[in-house]
Structures are given as structure tokens and as C-alpha cells.
Write a protein that holds these residues in place. Structure first.
Motif, PDB file in Angstrom:
ATOM      1  N   UNK A   1      70.326 120.637  57.023  1.00 40.35           N
ATOM      2  CA  UNK A   1      70.887 119.311  57.275  1.00 40.35           C
ATOM      3  C   UNK A   1      71.406 119.167  58.697  1.00 40.35           C
ATOM      4  N   UNK A   2      72.046 120.213  59.206  1.00 39.85           N
ATOM      5  CA  UNK A   2      72.597 120.140  60.560  1.00 39.85           C
ATOM      6  C   UNK A   2      71.491 120.003  61.587  1.00 39.85           C
ATOM      7  N   UNK A   3      70.387 120.712  61.384  1.00 39.03           N
ATOM      8  CA  UNK A   3      69.283 120.673  62.352  1.00 39.03           C
ATOM      9  C   UNK A   3      68.607 119.311  62.378  1.00 39.03           C
ATOM     10  N   UNK A   4      68.583 118.618  61.245  1.00 41.33           N
ATOM     11  CA  UNK A   4      67.882 117.335  61.162  1.00 41.33           C
ATOM     12  C   UNK A   4      68.754 116.147  61.543  1.00 41.33           C
TER      13      UNK A   4
ATOM     14  N   UNK B   1      70.809 112.904  61.721  1.00 39.73           N
ATOM     15  CA  UNK B   1      70.882 111.734  60.857  1.00 39.73           C
ATOM     16  C   UNK B   1      69.855 111.789  59.731  1.00 39.73           C
ATOM     17  N   UNK B   2      68.703 112.453  59.974  1.00 37.42           N
ATOM     18  CA  UNK B   2      67.630 112.507  58.976  1.00 37.42           C
ATOM     19  C   UNK B   2      67.894 113.543  57.887  1.00 37.42           C
ATOM     20  N   UNK B   3      68.930 114.352  58.034  1.00 36.15           N
ATOM     21  CA  UNK B   3      69.207 115.429  57.096  1.00 36.15           C
ATOM     22  C   UNK B   3      69.928 114.973  55.840  1.00 36.15           C
ATOM     23  N   UNK B   4      69.311 114.093  55.088  1.00 34.54           N
ATOM     24  CA  UNK B   4      69.858 113.569  53.833  1.00 34.54           C
ATOM     25  C   UNK B   4      68.848 113.860  52.724  1.00 34.54           C
TER      26      UNK B   4
ATOM     27  N   UNK C   1      60.017  93.255  73.249  1.00 32.43           N
ATOM     28  CA  UNK C   1      59.022  93.795  74.183  1.00 32.43           C
ATOM     29  C   UNK C   1      59.599  94.193  75.538  1.00 32.43           C
ATOM     30  N   UNK C   2      60.803  93.733  75.849  1.00 32.58           N
ATOM     31  CA  UNK C   2      61.413  94.080  77.138  1.00 32.58           C
ATOM     32  C   UNK C   2      62.198  95.385  77.060  1.00 32.58           C
ATOM     33  N   UNK C   3      62.298  95.974  75.861  1.00 32.21           N
ATOM     34  CA  UNK C   3      63.076  97.203  75.688  1.00 32.21           C
ATOM     35  C   UNK C   3      62.169  98.372  75.326  1.00 32.21           C
ATOM     36  N   UNK C   4      62.734  99.567  75.406  1.00 32.12           N
ATOM     37  CA  UNK C   4      61.990 100.774  75.033  1.00 32.12           C
ATOM     38  C   UNK C   4      62.709 101.457  73.881  1.00 32.12           C
ATOM     39  N   UNK C   5      61.933 102.229  73.123  1.00 36.70           N
ATOM     40  CA  UNK C   5      62.437 102.830  71.901  1.00 36.70           C
ATOM     41  C   UNK C   5      62.017 104.296  71.810  1.00 36.70           C
ATOM     42  N   UNK C   6      62.788 105.039  71.048  1.00 34.83           N
ATOM     43  CA  UNK C   6      62.472 106.423  70.712  1.00 34.83           C
ATOM     44  C   UNK C   6      62.173 106.500  69.229  1.00 34.83           C
ATOM     45  N   UNK C   7      61.080 107.175  68.861  1.00 36.20           N
ATOM     46  CA  UNK C   7      60.674 107.330  67.466  1.00 36.20           C
ATOM     47  C   UNK C   7      60.717 108.808  67.100  1.00 36.20           C
ATOM     48  N   UNK C   8      61.460 109.144  66.054  1.00 35.96           N
ATOM     49  CA  UNK C   8      61.558 110.532  65.592  1.00 35.96           C
ATOM     50  C   UNK C   8      61.021 110.621  64.172  1.00 35.96           C
ATOM     51  N   UNK C   9      60.081 111.550  63.953  1.00 33.78           N
ATOM     52  CA  UNK C   9      59.385 111.689  62.667  1.00 33.78           C
ATOM     53  C   UNK C   9      59.779 113.011  61.999  1.00 33.78           C
ATOM     54  N   UNK C  10      59.961 112.964  60.676  1.00 31.00           N
ATOM     55  CA  UNK C  10      60.139 114.182  59.887  1.00 31.00           C
ATOM     56  C   UNK C  10      59.123 114.182  58.759  1.00 31.00           C
ATOM     57  N   UNK C  11      58.253 115.181  58.760  1.00 27.70           N
ATOM     58  CA  UNK C  11      57.279 115.374  57.691  1.00 27.70           C
ATOM     59  C   UNK C  11      57.462 116.748  57.082  1.00 27.70           C
ATOM     60  N   UNK C  12      57.356 116.836  55.762  1.00 21.56           N
ATOM     61  CA  UNK C  12      57.582 118.108  55.083  1.00 21.56           C
ATOM     62  C   UNK C  12      56.807 118.139  53.775  1.00 21.56           C
ATOM     63  N   UNK C  13      56.006 119.191  53.601  1.00 24.04           N
ATOM     64  CA  UNK C  13      55.192 119.348  52.394  1.00 24.04           C
ATOM     65  C   UNK C  13      54.689 120.772  52.345  1.00 24.04           C
TER      66      UNK C  13
ATOM     67  N   UNK D   1      62.554 120.880  61.540  1.00 23.10           N
ATOM     68  CA  UNK D   1      61.940 120.432  62.782  1.00 23.10           C
ATOM     69  C   UNK D   1      61.557 118.951  62.694  1.00 23.10           C
ATOM     70  N   UNK D   2      61.665 118.273  63.829  1.00 21.73           N
ATOM     71  CA  UNK D   2      61.255 116.882  63.959  1.00 21.73           C
ATOM     72  C   UNK D   2      60.330 116.759  65.156  1.00 21.73           C
ATOM     73  N   UNK D   3      59.653 115.623  65.262  1.00 19.27           N
ATOM     74  CA  UNK D   3      58.805 115.312  66.420  1.00 19.27           C
ATOM     75  C   UNK D   3      59.234 113.954  66.967  1.00 19.27           C
ATOM     76  N   UNK D   4      59.464 113.882  68.269  1.00 20.90           N
ATOM     77  CA  UNK D   4      59.978 112.662  68.896  1.00 20.90           C
ATOM     78  C   UNK D   4      59.057 112.184  70.014  1.00 20.90           C
ATOM     79  N   UNK D   5      58.756 110.898  69.993  1.00 19.68           N
ATOM     80  CA  UNK D   5      58.084 110.223  71.101  1.00 19.68           C
ATOM     81  C   UNK D   5      59.084 109.227  71.673  1.00 19.68           C
ATOM     82  N   UNK D   6      59.339 109.323  72.957  1.00 11.71           N
ATOM     83  CA  UNK D   6      60.381 108.501  73.568  1.00 11.71           C
ATOM     84  C   UNK D   6      59.813 107.589  74.647  1.00 11.71           C
ATOM     85  N   UNK D   7      60.503 106.463  74.872  1.00 11.70           N
ATOM     86  CA  UNK D   7      60.091 105.529  75.908  1.00 11.70           C
ATOM     87  C   UNK D   7      58.955 104.622  75.486  1.00 11.70           C
TER      88      UNK D   7
END
Length: 253
Positions: free
Chosen positions: A114-117, A119-122, A142-154, A196-202
């Protein structure tokens, strides 16, 4: 004209090897962030899914989404209503089985760090998942930028890892950039991803305010084995730096 620009964490706008995206997320003791949206893929209406309580144990609010309806409006982690919505274009299915809880149909059986994940550690958020899907995040600025963080587990998947792709069109045929994440341990398919998570930023949305996202498995069979359990969207400061936790920290440092 394509509107996705300023890809800050992407190396050569290509799939990043798994070793470079391993990250530890730490959450400070702060109020729920209004610039963050938390998404749980699966809810009480999806097949063997469950909704994440809002607020969760940390006081953050969630959006438990599914493919059976247009999910709108989304709330931010502070509980405020946003202009955003999530709409599925395609999905190969949803379930909990062989996710972080294994064969046990109870989110309390989830095994995660939970600590490693952060906000997603629920437990309820990581418990269920969608498989090989495409969806839109609508109502972005469209004038702003965003960061996307993904968690997949199986576990026991045909593909060790899942690739998450940002596309520039509603047909999901033009991939702008991608990132990959091990959803299970290579060589040990019985060990699901727990930390582990994967993040794409900007990421900047198209002029219509939409980001097009798809994900799928990659190595043994490209038609199966891609998983997304939960994710977060963070609106970045003009400097492209997150204004609030979670903070990505290289665990080797």
C-alpha cells in the motif's frame, strides 16, 4: 492537428523497458488533492467487481467506472465535481479472478504494498480490473497538461506485461506514445504485480478536450493479457511538475 505534446517521462517516445519505470510512490499527510482524479476499473455493477469506498481510508474520493455506462461527471480526490467523464470504446472483459486477491472473491485478500502504491494502494481499487480495453477521458482542458499513472496486476497471464498507449484519434489507430508495466513477475507468473506503477507525464489532450487511451498485453499473445486495475490523473502545474503528492521516488536512491 495532434495536441499531445511535452511528453516529459517518456524515453524517445517509445515503450519504456520495465526496469526504468519501477517506482515507489509515497503519500504525504496532506488533505485530498483537488488536482487528482482516482479511477477504479470495475464497480458493483461490473462482473464480480466492487466499488471503492469514497472517501477511502486516507480520505480520498474515487470513481469506480465500468463499460456499461458513460461515467460522468468524475469527482476529484477531494470530492469536488469535475468537468471530466470516462467513456469506454471497447473492452475484452472485466473480473477480479487472479488479480491481487488471487482466487479469493474478497478485496480484503488483496496482497499489495500500500505504501509503495500511494493513492492507488487501496484494496477495493486494485481488486478488480478490465482487460484489453480502449476508453476516452473527456472534458479536459486542452491548454493544460496532465500526468497519467497506471496500475495493472494479474497472475497466470499470457503476457507478463501490459502496454498503455496514448492515441491521437477516436479510432485508437495512431499511437503517440506508450509505456509498459509488468503485471506479473517474468519467469514466475504466479506472482502478481504488488508495488509498481507506470507513469506518462506532460500529456495535453486534443483540441476537443479528450485523451484517447488503450491497453493490451504484448509478449506471448497480443490479443489477450492486458490489464488495468486502477489509475490516477493529475493536472500538472505550468512547470509540468506535480503540485501535490504522490511523489515518484526511485527506490534505488
Amino acid at each position: 492537428m495532434d495536441r499531445i505534446v511535452r511528453l516529459a517521462v517518456i524515453v524517445s517516445c517509445a515503450v519504456i523497458p520495465m526496469a526504468t519505470i519501477s517506482a515507489k510512490v509515497t503519500v504525504s499527510e496532506v488533505s485530498p488533492p483537488s488536482n487528482t482524479v482516482l479511477l477504479d476499473f470495475g464497480n458493483n455493477q461490473s462482473y464480480r467487481g466492487i466499488s471503492t469506498p469514497s472517501p477511502d481510508i486516507h480520505g480520498n474520493f474515487w470513481n469506480s467506472v465500468w463499460a456499461g455506462a458513460f461515467n460522468s461527471p468524475l469527482t476529484n480526490a477531494a470530492g469536488g465535481v469535475t468537468t471530466m467523464g470516462l467513456d469506454f470504446h471497447a473492452s475484452a472483459g472485466t473480473d477480479y479472478y487472479n488479480g491481487p486477491s488471487g482466487a479469493t472473491q474478497n478485496p480484503s485478500a488483496c496482497v499489495i504494498d500500500m505504501a509503495a502504491l500511494g493513492y492507488l494502494g487501496i484494496n477495493e481499487a486494485v481488486y478488480d480490473y478490465y482487460v484489453n480495453s480502449a476508453f476516452q477521458i473527456q472534458g479536459l482542458d486542452p491548454t493544460k497538461v496532465y500526468s497519467l499513472t497506471f496500475f495493472g496486476s494479474h497472475k497466470y497471464s499470457d503476457s507478463d506485461y501490459t502496454t498503455y498507449s496514448i492515441c491521437s484519434d477516436a479510432s485508437y489507430s495512431r499511437v503517440v506514445t506508450s509505456i509498459s508495466l509488468y503485471v506479473q513477475s517474468p519467469g514466475n507468473p504466479g506472482a502478481h504485480n504488488s508495488n509498481k506503477v507506470a507513469t506518462i507525464s506532460g500529456i495535453s489532450p486534443q483540441n476537443n478536450g479528450i485523451i484517447y487511451i488503450k491497453f493490451q498485453g504484448t509478449n506471448n499473445n497480443p490479443d489477450v493479457g492486458g490489464y488495468l486495475n486502477c489509475m490516477q490523473i493529475v493536472e500538472l502545474m505550468p512547470t509540468n511538475a506535480p503540485s501535490a503528492p504522490p511523489k515518484l521516488v526511485n527506490p534505488s536512491q
